[in-house]
Design a protein around this motif. Structure first.
Motif, PDB file in Angstrom:
ATOM      1  N   VAL A   3     -23.297 -10.452 -33.063  1.00  0.00           N
ATOM      2  CA  VAL A   3     -23.671  -9.046 -33.103  1.00  0.00           C
ATOM      3  C   VAL A   3     -24.954  -8.854 -33.903  1.00  0.00           C
ATOM      4  O   VAL A   3     -25.765  -7.962 -33.614  1.00  0.00           O
ATOM      5  N   LEU A   4     -25.169  -9.708 -34.903  1.00  0.00           N
ATOM      6  CA  LEU A   4     -26.391  -9.596 -35.701  1.00  0.00           C
ATOM      7  C   LEU A   4     -27.616  -9.940 -34.863  1.00  0.00           C
ATOM      8  O   LEU A   4     -28.672  -9.312 -34.998  1.00  0.00           O
ATOM      9  N   ASN A   5     -27.494 -10.930 -33.989  1.00  0.00           N
ATOM     10  CA  ASN A   5     -28.588 -11.261 -33.085  1.00  0.00           C
ATOM     11  C   ASN A   5     -28.892 -10.098 -32.147  1.00  0.00           C
ATOM     12  O   ASN A   5     -30.054  -9.776 -31.879  1.00  0.00           O
ATOM     13  N   VAL A   6     -27.837  -9.473 -31.646  1.00  0.00           N
ATOM     14  CA  VAL A   6     -28.013  -8.365 -30.698  1.00  0.00           C
ATOM     15  C   VAL A   6     -28.669  -7.178 -31.399  1.00  0.00           C
ATOM     16  O   VAL A   6     -29.603  -6.563 -30.865  1.00  0.00           O
ATOM     17  N   ILE A   7     -28.207  -6.837 -32.589  1.00  0.00           N
ATOM     18  CA  ILE A   7     -28.801  -5.715 -33.332  1.00  0.00           C
ATOM     19  C   ILE A   7     -30.264  -5.985 -33.627  1.00  0.00           C
ATOM     20  O   ILE A   7     -31.127  -5.107 -33.465  1.00  0.00           O
ATOM     21  N   GLU A   8     -30.568  -7.211 -34.059  1.00  0.00           N
ATOM     22  CA  GLU A   8     -31.955  -7.548 -34.376  1.00  0.00           C
ATOM     23  C   GLU A   8     -32.841  -7.449 -33.148  1.00  0.00           C
ATOM     24  O   GLU A   8     -33.969  -6.956 -33.216  1.00  0.00           O
ATOM     25  N   ALA A   9     -32.322  -7.890 -31.998  1.00  0.00           N
ATOM     26  CA  ALA A   9     -33.108  -7.843 -30.767  1.00  0.00           C
ATOM     27  C   ALA A   9     -33.364  -6.412 -30.316  1.00  0.00           C
ATOM     28  O   ALA A   9     -34.424  -6.108 -29.755  1.00  0.00           O
ATOM     29  N   GLN A  10     -32.423  -5.516 -30.574  1.00  0.00           N
ATOM     30  CA  GLN A  10     -32.537  -4.135 -30.112  1.00  0.00           C
ATOM     31  C   GLN A  10     -33.210  -3.216 -31.132  1.00  0.00           C
ATOM     32  O   GLN A  10     -33.527  -2.064 -30.818  1.00  0.00           O
ATOM     33  N   LEU A  11     -33.429  -3.698 -32.340  1.00  0.00           N
ATOM     34  CA  LEU A  11     -33.807  -2.846 -33.466  1.00  0.00           C
ATOM     35  C   LEU A  11     -35.019  -1.955 -33.176  1.00  0.00           C
ATOM     36  O   LEU A  11     -34.996  -0.750 -33.437  1.00  0.00           O
ATOM     37  N   ASP A  12     -36.079  -2.528 -32.643  1.00  0.00           N
ATOM     38  CA  ASP A  12     -37.310  -1.752 -32.436  1.00  0.00           C
ATOM     39  C   ASP A  12     -37.158  -0.671 -31.379  1.00  0.00           C
ATOM     40  O   ASP A  12     -37.973   0.259 -31.314  1.00  0.00           O
ATOM     41  N   ASN A  13     -36.134  -0.782 -30.535  1.00  0.00           N
ATOM     42  CA  ASN A  13     -35.933   0.200 -29.477  1.00  0.00           C
ATOM     43  C   ASN A  13     -34.970   1.315 -29.879  1.00  0.00           C
ATOM     44  O   ASN A  13     -34.731   2.233 -29.088  1.00  0.00           O
ATOM     45  N   LEU A  14     -34.413   1.245 -31.088  1.00  0.00           N
ATOM     46  CA  LEU A  14     -33.443   2.237 -31.535  1.00  0.00           C
ATOM     47  C   LEU A  14     -34.131   3.485 -32.079  1.00  0.00           C
ATOM     48  O   LEU A  14     -35.286   3.445 -32.512  1.00  0.00           O
ATOM     49  N   ALA A  15     -33.399   4.581 -32.047  1.00  0.00           N
ATOM     50  CA  ALA A  15     -33.877   5.808 -32.679  1.00  0.00           C
ATOM     51  C   ALA A  15     -33.962   5.576 -34.188  1.00  0.00           C
ATOM     52  O   ALA A  15     -33.268   4.710 -34.726  1.00  0.00           O
ATOM     53  N   PRO A  16     -34.805   6.350 -34.889  1.00  0.00           N
ATOM     54  CA  PRO A  16     -35.008   6.115 -36.330  1.00  0.00           C
ATOM     55  C   PRO A  16     -33.717   6.040 -37.138  1.00  0.00           C
ATOM     56  O   PRO A  16     -33.568   5.175 -38.001  1.00  0.00           O
ATOM     57  N   ALA A  17     -32.758   6.941 -36.873  1.00  0.00           N
ATOM     58  CA  ALA A  17     -31.498   6.930 -37.637  1.00  0.00           C
ATOM     59  C   ALA A  17     -30.721   5.647 -37.389  1.00  0.00           C
ATOM     60  O   ALA A  17     -30.227   5.009 -38.332  1.00  0.00           O
ATOM     61  N   ASP A  18     -30.616   5.242 -36.125  1.00  0.00           N
ATOM     62  CA  ASP A  18     -29.906   4.008 -35.794  1.00  0.00           C
ATOM     63  C   ASP A  18     -30.650   2.791 -36.326  1.00  0.00           C
ATOM     64  O   ASP A  18     -30.028   1.813 -36.757  1.00  0.00           O
ATOM     65  N   ARG A  19     -31.980   2.855 -36.309  1.00  0.00           N
ATOM     66  CA  ARG A  19     -32.766   1.725 -36.803  1.00  0.00           C
ATOM     67  C   ARG A  19     -32.511   1.512 -38.295  1.00  0.00           C
ATOM     68  O   ARG A  19     -32.430   0.377 -38.763  1.00  0.00           O
ATOM     69  N   GLN A  20     -32.358   2.604 -39.029  1.00  0.00           N
ATOM     70  CA  GLN A  20     -32.104   2.489 -40.471  1.00  0.00           C
ATOM     71  C   GLN A  20     -30.738   1.855 -40.730  1.00  0.00           C
ATOM     72  O   GLN A  20     -30.595   0.997 -41.606  1.00  0.00           O
ATOM     73  N   ILE A  21     -29.740   2.248 -39.959  1.00  0.00           N
ATOM     74  CA  ILE A  21     -28.403   1.650 -40.101  1.00  0.00           C
ATOM     75  C   ILE A  21     -28.452   0.181 -39.717  1.00  0.00           C
ATOM     76  O   ILE A  21     -27.914  -0.683 -40.412  1.00  0.00           O
ATOM     77  N   GLY A  22     -29.114  -0.122 -38.598  1.00  0.00           N
ATOM     78  CA  GLY A  22     -29.209  -1.502 -38.133  1.00  0.00           C
ATOM     79  C   GLY A  22     -29.937  -2.389 -39.117  1.00  0.00           C
ATOM     80  O   GLY A  22     -29.526  -3.529 -39.369  1.00  0.00           O
TER      81      GLY A  22
END
Length: 285
Positions: A3-22
Motif C-alpha cells: 500500500v505504501l508503494n501505491v500511495i507513493e505512486a499516486q501522491l502527485d495526482n492526489l488533491a492537496p488534502a489527500d496528498r498531505q495525509i498520504g
C-alpha cells in the motif's frame, strides 16, 4: 503490492488534502500504526472523515483496514544490511554515494519482484509460450531494456522484434494479429510513443503486457496483463537509474523463468554462442 508503494505512486495526482495525509503516512508509517483515525486527522490538520475517505479511495473499507495493510507493508519492508537508503546529496563522499546508490538499486529490484503477483507472471509465461511474434516496445532508457530483453528472447529461438526507432516499432506492431504479444515498457506509463504502439497492437489483436510503475497510467490501462516496476528516482536524483534496474530485474526474471520452462533452451543458447564465436573468428581472419 505494498500500500505504501501505491500511495507513493499516486501522491502527485492526489488533491492537496489527500496528498498531505498520504505524505504523512509515507514519512511516518510506524507512527501511523499507533494512531487512530482521529489522531491522524489531528496530526495532518485534516478532518477524521477525510482520513476515512482517503483510505476508501485506495480500495479499503475504512481506516483500520488500511492500517492493517500498512502494517503488512512494514513487516515485508527490506533494506540491504548496513546500507543507507536516503537522498544522495551534493556533498556526499564517493563512499556514501556508492552505498546510497547500491541501497536504492537493491531496494528497487527487491520491491519490483514483490510487487508482481505470481498468477500474472504465470499468465505472461503462457502467453509467451504460445506467441507467434513477440514485440518489445520502449523509448529512451526503456528502449535499452527492451533491446536487451528482445535479444534474450531471440537467443531462446523466439520470434522477437524490437527497434530503437519508435516509428519502426509502430510499423512492426501494425502487422500484429491474435496470438502475438507486445511487451510495453514505460516506467511512467505515459510515454506517448509507447502508448500509441500499445493501442495499435491491441487493436490488431495482440495481447499487451505492460511493464510500468504502479501509478494509474494509459499504458497499463490498455494492457491485457499488467506487471509493475518499483523505483524511487527522487531518492537518487537520477536519470532513470533505479527505474532501469527495476525493469532489467523484471525482464531478467521473466527470461530465467522461460529458460526453466523451455526444454531445448540450452540447445538454443549454445547455438547462439557458437554462431557469435564463428563470427568473431571470421572477423579475425
Amino acid at each position: 503490492m505494498s500500500v505504501l508503494n501505491v500511495i507513493e505512486a499516486q501522491l502527485d495526482n492526489l488533491a492537496p488534502a489527500d496528498r498531505q495525509i498520504g505524505r504523512f503516512i509515507l514519512d511516518n508509517p510506524d507512527e501511523v500504526l499507533r494512531l487512530s483515525s482521529a489522531r491522524l486527522a489531528e496530526r495532518t490538520g485534516r478532518s477524521q472523515s477525510s482520513v476515512v475517505k482517503f483510505a476508501q479511495k485506495f480500495g479499503f473499507s475504512g481506516y483500520q483496514e488500511m492500517k492493517l495493510a500498512v502494517s503488512k507493508a512494514r513487516a515485508h519492508a527490506w533494506r540491504p544490511p548496513g546500507a543507507l537508503h536516503s537522498t544522495i546529496e551534493l556533498g556526499d563522499s564517493p563512499a556514501a554515494v556508492a552505498q546510497k546508490l547500491l541501497s536504492s538499486k537493491m531496494h528497487a529490484m527487491q520491491q519490483t519482484i514483490a510487487a508482481n503477483d505470481e498468477r500474472d507472471i504465470a499468465r505472461v509465461m503462457d502467453l509467451v509460450d504460445t506467441a507467434g511474434r513477440i514485440h518489445v516496445a520502449g523509448v529512451g532508457a526503456s528502449s535499452l531494456v527492451a533491446r536487451d530483453f528482445c535479444l534474450k528472447l531471440q537467443k531462446l529461438g523466439r520470434y522477437a522484434l524490437h527497434d530503437a526507432d519508435s516509428h519502426v516499432q509502430m510499423a512492426n506492431v501494425s502487422a500484429s494479429k491474435t496470438g502475438d504479444v507486445l511487451f510495453a515498457l514505460s516506467h511512467s506509463g505515459t510515454s506517448i510513443e509507447t502508448v500509441r504502439i500499445a493501442e495499435l497492437a491491441a487493436r490488431r489483436g495482440a495481447t499487451v503486457v505492460s511493464i510500468t510503475g504502479p501509478q494509474q497510467n494509459p499504458v497499463a490501462r490498455g494492457a491485457g496483463v499488467t506487471l509493475y516496476t518499483i523505483a524511487d528516482e527522487e531518492r537518487v536524483r537520477s536519470s532513470a537509474i533505479t527505474a532501469r534496474d527495476a525493469q532489467l530485474m523484471l525482464t531478467d526474471f521473466l527470461f530465467i523463468l522461460l529458460l526453466q520452462r523451455q526444454k531445448d533452451a540450452g540447445d538454443y543458447i549454445a547455438g547462439s554462442g557458437e554462431a557469435v564465436t564463428a563470427l568473431k573468428l571470421g572477423a579475425d581472419k
